[in-house]
Write a protein that holds these residues in place. Structure first.
Motif, mmCIF file in Angstrom:
data_model
loop_
_atom_site.group_PDB
_atom_site.id
_atom_site.type_symbol
_atom_site.label_atom_id
_atom_site.label_comp_id
_atom_site.label_asym_id
_atom_site.label_seq_id
_atom_site.Cartn_x
_atom_site.Cartn_y
_atom_site.Cartn_z
ATOM 1 N N LEU A 188 0.690 -1.205 -0.135
ATOM 2 C CA LEU A 188 0.053 0.039 0.002
ATOM 3 C C LEU A 188 0.903 1.197 0.011
ATOM 4 O O LEU A 188 0.600 2.138 -0.757
ATOM 5 N N GLY A 189 2.055 1.241 0.804
ATOM 6 C CA GLY A 189 2.904 2.328 0.722
ATOM 7 C C GLY A 189 3.239 2.539 -0.616
ATOM 8 O O GLY A 189 3.549 3.706 -1.174
ATOM 9 N N MET B 181 1.905 10.998 1.229
ATOM 10 C CA MET B 181 3.265 10.731 1.341
ATOM 11 C C MET B 181 3.402 10.468 2.898
ATOM 12 O O MET B 181 4.265 9.439 3.155
ATOM 13 N N ASN B 182 2.892 11.167 3.831
ATOM 14 C CA ASN B 182 2.983 10.892 5.248
ATOM 15 C C ASN B 182 2.241 9.580 5.718
ATOM 16 O O ASN B 182 3.132 8.826 6.438
ATOM 17 N N VAL B 183 1.303 9.226 4.880
ATOM 18 C CA VAL B 183 0.779 7.866 5.393
ATOM 19 C C VAL B 183 1.630 6.889 4.811
ATOM 20 O O VAL B 183 1.823 5.935 5.504
ATOM 21 N N LEU C 175 3.474 3.740 6.597
ATOM 22 C CA LEU C 175 3.083 2.463 6.284
ATOM 23 C C LEU C 175 4.508 1.531 5.912
ATOM 24 O O LEU C 175 5.050 0.289 6.404
ATOM 25 N N VAL C 176 5.330 2.129 5.180
ATOM 26 C CA VAL C 176 6.754 1.442 4.849
ATOM 27 C C VAL C 176 7.561 1.354 6.112
ATOM 28 O O VAL C 176 8.149 0.528 6.344
ATOM 29 N N GLY C 177 7.424 2.308 7.083
ATOM 30 C CA GLY C 177 8.167 2.258 8.295
ATOM 31 C C GLY C 177 7.622 1.139 9.152
ATOM 32 O O GLY C 177 8.405 0.393 9.660
ATOM 33 N N GLN C 178 6.272 0.889 8.905
ATOM 34 C CA GLN C 178 5.788 -0.248 10.022
ATOM 35 C C GLN C 178 6.245 -1.592 9.110
ATOM 36 O O GLN C 178 6.426 -2.456 10.050
ATOM 37 N N ALA C 179 6.271 -1.487 7.988
ATOM 38 C CA ALA C 179 6.491 -2.692 7.155
ATOM 39 C C ALA C 179 8.143 -3.103 7.460
ATOM 40 O O ALA C 179 8.376 -4.090 7.862
ATOM 41 N N ARG C 180 9.014 -2.096 7.720
ATOM 42 C CA ARG C 180 10.244 -2.446 7.938
ATOM 43 C C ARG C 180 10.225 -3.163 9.474
ATOM 44 O O ARG C 180 10.930 -4.191 9.612
ATOM 45 N N LYS D 241 2.997 1.367 18.816
ATOM 46 C CA LYS D 241 3.396 2.403 18.087
ATOM 47 C C LYS D 241 2.692 2.790 16.549
ATOM 48 O O LYS D 241 2.219 3.908 16.445
ATOM 49 N N ALA D 242 2.449 1.553 15.895
ATOM 50 C CA ALA D 242 1.859 1.763 14.467
ATOM 51 C C ALA D 242 0.327 2.231 14.804
ATOM 52 O O ALA D 242 -0.191 3.131 14.158
ATOM 53 N N LEU D 243 -0.067 1.773 15.957
ATOM 54 C CA LEU D 243 -1.585 2.353 16.178
ATOM 55 C C LEU D 243 -2.045 3.587 16.378
ATOM 56 O O LEU D 243 -2.828 4.188 15.666
ATOM 57 N N LYS D 244 -0.765 4.386 16.685
ATOM 58 C CA LYS D 244 -1.105 5.871 16.767
ATOM 59 C C LYS D 244 -1.081 6.577 15.514
ATOM 60 O O LYS D 244 -2.045 7.296 14.930
ATOM 61 N N GLU D 245 -0.334 6.067 14.497
ATOM 62 C CA GLU D 245 -0.002 6.532 13.155
ATOM 63 C C GLU D 245 -1.573 6.188 12.598
ATOM 64 O O GLU D 245 -2.045 6.883 11.674
#
Lengths: 312, 254, 254, 312
Positions: free
Chosen positions: C21-22, C42-44, C48-53, C129-133
């Motif tokens: 999705l990212g 781009m923020n979203v 997402l890519v940060g979470q994927a990592r 952490k991801a939940l906040k985003e």
């Protein structure tokens, strides 16, 4: 039965081809138009799952083969639309029906092509199943259709061998990953290929009349059995398996037994609920819609040229 | 520039241009405005990729480093490609597809006509065979320029826009560099001035007949493809085209 | 199914879905309907890519075969990807982009909410952490569903079409398989029935407020992504995304 | 000089910032609107050459960095459009001018990004050149612009270091091919980066008034020299070369000498004849045009919501 009708049926029975100018029952004409247009649509829609890989073919040789195959299919489509037009049908109208979801095409093309081996499997299984149908149709009672089938069958057989060769090369000389592609491909396309012969005979209401008219010459189940019987040895020669635990040789019947087709899936896909039904029709519709101005221009230009010639 | 190197570059220009245009046409599979066009586009693409293979085979042999035609097609990144910028431009609408085809076919036709008499026999052989195919390509695309240019009001406007859009990539077709001229001097490549004037003559003739406005001769031109500096499009084309050989580097057969 | 294997699969589902999705959102760079949306998309995508990592890093460690997070992202072909079919669908118009986002965000939000209480502490940490985003993602996409659904006549029609187009991919969001249920049993994954009903509740609420027609509950559903059988789109996404690592296999740094 | 005008100029001379509500000469306002909108457009158009690689970034780390950078640029664009709006200009109108080719943006973004190293070089050279300009602009006389610059400079410096680090990593630990990417990238972007400072002083007619108003604070040539002087040591540290045989240290001047810029190319690109001018504008125009219905819907929805609240 009217004299015309009797005369018509006698010709059929005597294996004399019906030609465009001969009298024919309206139902015969309609059945043929439906069948030939479906067949033509299938050739054209059938280009899409292959088009999906033609930009990604892995070698020049395979790319050229695939391109040639796609070109042949476009040719078959044109040839079949012409045969259909000899029955007084309009190509534009029949294509319109396709885009509105009113006309069918081979359901197999509603499955996605997900790896390169699919380009082999489509040739081997899908064209293979098509040929089993079409070999019989070479003797169909309507002359132009019969002649189209003779020509098409020849090219399809070539495609089928080529498809099988792709799989054979991958299984013989490929890496472990490539072999897995082949098996994965067969797993996905095996059952849909068997579904290509249509519903089982007891669920196929139109078949009997078509048999009498020799539009159809063998029943769905007979054709399906023929296909399986010829295909299983090829499957074994590949060193692959079918996703059917019930598939085994029946000594007594002299045929392979096989498991029950998932008819729910069959009817789902038929109703439009297949993986790619929507995309396939949308792609075709978009091509024809966006090409409207092009076809109009070609027509306008031709008319201008004609006027110029007449004026000269 | 030594002749071997120039020849190597020149063969890649021929091969890559055919390959990339063939690839662009492959993208149109199932998307053409009529089934007749599906067949014709794939037919042209098939000719082009076949010709690319012939040029690559010769280039690979000449290079003598053990690379195959497939290696040249599927294992070089964008900066190593030598195709004309014209052929990597997106398909656009059918006017763009056909204008691109016509500009290229015209160049291709006269180039092959010259190469059919090349002092290099292998080149002369490949070119003679290709010329037959490309004669048909050019006839076909010229016909489409006329149909769309002199068709309806809409098609005229679209074709005029397409010609204008792509014009800046035509300079590369008629501008010789050192590779071209050194091979011309060796009798291998055709007369570059002749090629340019033949191209201009044919384009002028067809556009005029198609009731299209000619573009200014002094227009700014975008060049660099022949030397390996491309537009942003090529990288995406290659990413798709080369995926399988790159994703399965251990595969020796397909 | 042994738990280690199930966990491995589950982490890839989380990682791959965010990653793809990212990637789809990255495709929109420079093409959004307003500069504010450029920034937000781009923020979203960045989240997402940060979470994927994070998911990939855990998956790679668990696997213990020396593969890195980058290897998981850039060296697996389509059949090895485990993302939901929803996220690989094309961007379409902004209604499609936002409908896809909303269906996914809703699933993502409730999934992370469950995972924040996972028995697996590493998962719980990443999820919290991801939940906040993702709380923000969901608020944003839900807002767009309402804006477009209850905006103009045109936007309403487009959003209704988008919902209808993507509906067949929602079944996968609410249908648990053996991987899901075995991890639920182990207290690692959230309650799958709860997840489904939370998803349905939120979707119903937002679509209703957006004056959009709900889709039939018994609609035919297209599934398979979680198990590695994708739509035809994924292969093209990966060809582009993975080009560099695959084209330069000897590169150890970038 | 009117009293207002005298008061204005005295403030300027005393380094007191001009604020939105203060009186200002119409020409000052117009010059600022033009300059700030160009700057804002540059941030937004500048996303495109990076967007070209964001889907192909080779590692997760680099992808995330590039995404964060692009996000920052969108933010800078918004921030600058806001500063511009304090001068009474309309964002929609200014964007309209951009799409009609009437407004400028930094010409550097009309060059294509052709390999991954360009993501480093754009950060290092392009952002580097921008910073040289912008550092001076932090002291520009118009308050909102000055404050925007302070904030933007901070983020740009971060981007520049990140860009340089990409190149450094590639040069230090990369393969031969990767090092070639870096040199190729520098070869292509070196001269266009130098052009970012605009025409040479003797060709820059508007500069003098801007200097007096302290909108501008150093001349184009001064800034260009500053940039070269700070950049060449970094270039050498990378182990790369510039595509300029005349580039060398001049002991006497205490500056680097460098070759003549290809002004023909500079003015060509300015006129629209750069490699990507057409694509960049078309992409932006398409985004905004195709987004019209989205923005209209958002507006309609907001109005409905407001009405509901008022009714309640």
């Amino acid at each position: 039965m009217s004299p015309e009708e009797r005369n018509f049926q006698e010709k059929i029975d005597a294996e004399v081809k019906i030609e465009p100018k001969n009298w024919m029952p309206e139902a015969y004409r309609k059945t043929l138009i439906r069948q030939i247009s479906q067949h033509a649509h299938s050739e054209v829609v059938g280009m899409l799952p292959e088009g999906n890989w033609v930009t990604r073919a892995p070698t020049l040789k395979r790319k050229l083969q695939l391109m040639a195959k796609i070109q042949d299919e476009a040719g078959h489509g044109l040839y079949l639309y012409s045969a259909m037009e000899t029955l007084g049908a309009s190509r534009d109208e029949e294509i319109q029906k396709l885009h509105e979801g009113k006309a069918k095409y081979s359901s197999i093309f509603n499955y996605p092509t997900l790896n390169w081996a699919d380009m082999g499997t489509v040739g081997w299984l899908v064209d293979g199943a098509a040929i089993v149908n079409q070999v019989v149709l070479q003797r169909t009672s309507y002359g132009p259709y019969s002649r189209a089938m003779i020509r098409i069958c020849k090219e399809e057989s070539f495609h089928q061998r080529q498809g099988y060769q792709i799989l054979l090369d991958l299984m013989r000389e490929g890496t472990e990953e490539q072999k897995q592609m082949v098996q994965d491909s067969i797993n996905r396309l095996w059952w849909p290929s068997l579904m290509m012969f249509g519903p089982s005979d007891d669920q196929s209401p139109n078949s009997q009349q078509s048999m009498a008219w020799k539009i159809k010459r063998k029943s769905n189940d007979e054709l399906r059995q023929m296909f399986i019987d010829q295909t299983v040895p090829q499957l074994e020669f590949l060193g692959c398996t079918a996703p059917d635990p019930d598939l085994k040789w029946n000594e007594e019947r002299g045929h392979y037994d096989f498991g029950e087709i998932d008819w729910q899936e069959f009817y789902d896909v038929l109703k439009g609920n297949g993986p790619c039904n929507r995309e396939r029709i949308e792609t075709r519709k978009k091509a024809i819609d966006e090409g409207t101005w092009v076809r109009q221009a070609a027509k306008a230009y031709a008319e201008k040229q004609q006027q110029k010639q007449q004026a000269a | 520039m030594d002749q071997q190197h120039a020849l190597q570059e020149y063969l890649l220009r021929l091969g890559d241009s055919s390959m990339i245009l063939g690839q662009r046409l492959c993208e149109l599979c199932g998307k053409a405005p009529a089934v007749e066009e599906e067949m014709a586009l794939m037919n042209v693409a098939l000719d082009l990729v076949g010709q690319a293979r012939n040029w690559y085979e010769y280039a690979a042999e000449l290079e003598g480093k053990g690379r195959s035609a497939d290696d040249l097609a599927f294992r070089r990144d964008a900066h190593e490609y030598r195709n004309l910028l014209m052929v990597e431009q997106p398909n656009g609408d059918y006017a763009v597809t056909m204008a691109r085809q016509f500009f290229y076919d015209t160049w291709h036709y006269f180039t092959l006509q010259g190469l059919a008499n090349s002092a290099d026999e292998r080149i002369a052989g490949i070119a003679s065979k290709a010329l037959k195919e490309v004669t048909y390509h050019l006839r076909r695309s010229a016909e489409w320029i006329k149909r769309l240019g002199d068709g309806t009001e809409e098609s005229h406007q679209r074709m005029q826009d397409a010609v204008e859009l792509l014009w800046r990539f035509t300079g590369e077709l008629t501008t010789a560099d050192e590779v071209d001229t050194s091979l011309e001097a060796a009798g291998i490549a055709p007369n570059q001035q002749q090629l340019a004037s033949d191209w201009q003559g044919m384009v002028k003739e067809v556009l005029t007949e198609a009731t299209l406005e000619l573009q200014p001769e002094d227009a700014w031109m975008y060049m660099g493809g022949k030397q390996g500096t491309h537009t942003e499009h090529l990288g995406f084309i290659l990413a798709e085209m080369q995926f399988l050989p790159r994703a399965y580097p251990d595969a020796t057969t397909w």
